[in-house]
Structures are given as structure tokens and as C-alpha cells.
Motif scaffolding. Structure first.
Motif, PDB file in Angstrom:
ATOM      1  N   UNK A  60       5.009   7.485   0.229  1.00  0.00           N
ATOM      2  CA  UNK A  60       5.590   6.153   0.384  1.00  0.00           C
ATOM      3  C   UNK A  60       4.718   5.142  -0.342  1.00  0.00           C
ATOM      4  N   UNK A  61       5.284   4.484  -1.322  1.00  0.00           N
ATOM      5  CA  UNK A  61       4.568   3.485  -2.118  1.00  0.00           C
ATOM      6  C   UNK A  61       5.207   2.110  -1.934  1.00  0.00           C
ATOM      7  N   UNK A  62       4.471   1.102  -2.347  1.00  0.00           N
ATOM      8  CA  UNK A  62       4.969  -0.285  -2.284  1.00  0.00           C
ATOM      9  C   UNK A  62       5.543  -0.592  -0.909  1.00  0.00           C
ATOM     10  N   UNK A  63       4.776  -0.258   0.092  1.00  0.00           N
ATOM     11  CA  UNK A  63       5.276  -0.397   1.464  1.00  0.00           C
ATOM     12  C   UNK A  63       5.479  -1.853   1.854  1.00  0.00           C
ATOM     13  N   UNK A  64       6.497  -2.059   2.677  1.00  0.00           N
ATOM     14  CA  UNK A  64       6.865  -3.386   3.155  1.00  0.00           C
ATOM     15  C   UNK A  64       6.786  -3.396   4.682  1.00  0.00           C
ATOM     16  N   UNK A  65       6.622  -4.573   5.272  1.00  0.00           N
ATOM     17  CA  UNK A  65       6.599  -4.623   6.750  1.00  0.00           C
ATOM     18  C   UNK A  65       7.839  -4.004   7.385  1.00  0.00           C
ATOM     19  N   UNK A 125       4.119   4.741  11.444  1.00  0.00           N
ATOM     20  CA  UNK A 125       3.643   4.035  10.256  1.00  0.00           C
ATOM     21  C   UNK A 125       3.821   2.543  10.515  1.00  0.00           C
ATOM     22  N   UNK A 126       2.729   1.810  10.406  1.00  0.00           N
ATOM     23  CA  UNK A 126       2.764   0.363  10.610  1.00  0.00           C
ATOM     24  C   UNK A 126       2.289  -0.322   9.338  1.00  0.00           C
ATOM     25  N   UNK A 127       3.133  -1.183   8.801  1.00  0.00           N
ATOM     26  CA  UNK A 127       2.802  -1.908   7.581  1.00  0.00           C
ATOM     27  C   UNK A 127       2.548  -3.363   7.971  1.00  0.00           C
ATOM     28  N   UNK A 128       1.288  -3.750   7.882  1.00  0.00           N
ATOM     29  CA  UNK A 128       0.909  -5.088   8.329  1.00  0.00           C
ATOM     30  C   UNK A 128      -0.417  -5.478   7.706  1.00  0.00           C
ATOM     31  N   UNK A 133       0.806  -1.213   0.000  1.00  0.00           N
ATOM     32  CA  UNK A 133       0.000   0.000   0.000  1.00  0.00           C
ATOM     33  C   UNK A 133       0.841   1.266   0.000  1.00  0.00           C
ATOM     34  N   UNK A 134       0.121   2.394   0.098  1.00  0.00           N
ATOM     35  CA  UNK A 134       0.770   3.710   0.040  1.00  0.00           C
ATOM     36  C   UNK A 134       0.265   4.586   1.177  1.00  0.00           C
ATOM     37  N   UNK A 136      14.750   4.011  -2.260  1.00  0.00           N
ATOM     38  CA  UNK A 136      14.817   4.659  -3.581  1.00  0.00           C
ATOM     39  C   UNK A 136      13.823   4.010  -4.530  1.00  0.00           C
ATOM     40  N   UNK A 137      13.143   4.820  -5.309  1.00  0.00           N
ATOM     41  CA  UNK A 137      12.131   4.420  -6.300  1.00  0.00           C
ATOM     42  C   UNK A 137      10.813   4.003  -5.666  1.00  0.00           C
ATOM     43  N   UNK A 138      10.736   3.949  -4.325  1.00  0.00           N
ATOM     44  CA  UNK A 138       9.468   3.681  -3.636  1.00  0.00           C
ATOM     45  C   UNK A 138       8.963   4.915  -2.905  1.00  0.00           C
ATOM     46  N   UNK A 139       9.888   5.700  -2.364  1.00  0.00           N
ATOM     47  CA  UNK A 139       9.532   6.894  -1.597  1.00  0.00           C
ATOM     48  C   UNK A 139       9.891   8.140  -2.396  1.00  0.00           C
TER      49      UNK A 139
END
Length: 118
Positions: A83-88, A114-117, A16-17, A65-68
Motif C-alpha cells: 500500500x503506497x500513497x496512503x491516505x487517512x 492500519x491507521x493512517x495519521x 507513507x507505505x 487502483x495504482x496505489x495498492x
């Protein structure tokens, strides 16, 4: 005095973003390099992105780089972090930083989680 207020954090699914914002006050915004840092639990604070006063140059570590994308609107005294293509592993408290190009004086915001889950 210098004040930085971050917003936009929250819970987001992997892939997600989210867009963070940081509003500055009490200083001449367009004479400061603006940066984002993050700190995950039990880890050191790390650099995420920076942008020069006019927005003409940006810098990122390889991990984002290339995601943010960092950007700024000097008319609104605001810096953004898209922030794109977020990872945990992007889960952290994200901090805004302002550093004067003239004096090297730096100030920090209070941070936004920011919590990526899933």
C-alpha cells in the motif's frame, strides 16, 4: 482447517507505505483466489484487491487502483498487499480472504489494523 494469519499493520503517516502479509495453512494455497478487504469503523467491509491462483490476474476498486498492489508467493503460501500513497481514509482493519476456485468455500483471517495519521 483453513487458517489465515495477517501481519504488517500499524501506524503510518499520510503519503507513507506499508506492506501487509497473509500466510495461509490447512489448504491447497495455489487453488484459491486470495483477496484483501477492509472495514473502517461504522462502515461495511469493502473489497480492496484480489489475485487469481497463479497470480496472472489482479483486480482493484478505483479507490485503491495504482496505489495498492496485491501479489502472492505460492511457494510460501503467502499473499501480500503493498500500500503506497496512503491516505487517512485508508484507515481500517484489513482482512485476508481465501476462496476456493473449485468449491467457492471462503475463509477469513482475523484482520490487521492500519491507521493512517500524522
Amino acid at each position: 482447517q483453513v487458517q489465515l494469519v495477517e501481519s504488517g499493520g500499524g501506524l503510518v503517516q499520510p503519503g507513507g507505505s506499508v506492506r501487509l502479509s497473509c500466510v495461509g495453512s490447512g489448504f491447497t494455497f495455489n487453488t484459491y483466489i486470495m483477496s484483501w478487504y477492509r472495514q473502517a469503523p461504522e462502515k461495511e467491509r469493502e473489497f480492496v484487491a484480489s489475485i487469481t491462483p497463479t497470480g496472472g490476474s489482479t483486480n482493484y476498486p478505483d479507490s485503491v487502483k495504482f496505489r495498492f498492489t496485491i501479489s502472492r508467493d505460492n511457494a510460501k503460501n503467502t499473499v501480500y498487499l503493498q500500500m503506497n500513497s496512503l491516505k487517512p481514509e485508508d484507515t481500517a482493519v484489513y482482512y485476508c480472504n481465501a476462496r476456493s476456485v473449485y468449491t467457492n468455500f471462503a475463509s477469513w483471517g482475523q484482520g490487521t489494523q492500519v491507521t493512517v495519521s500524522s
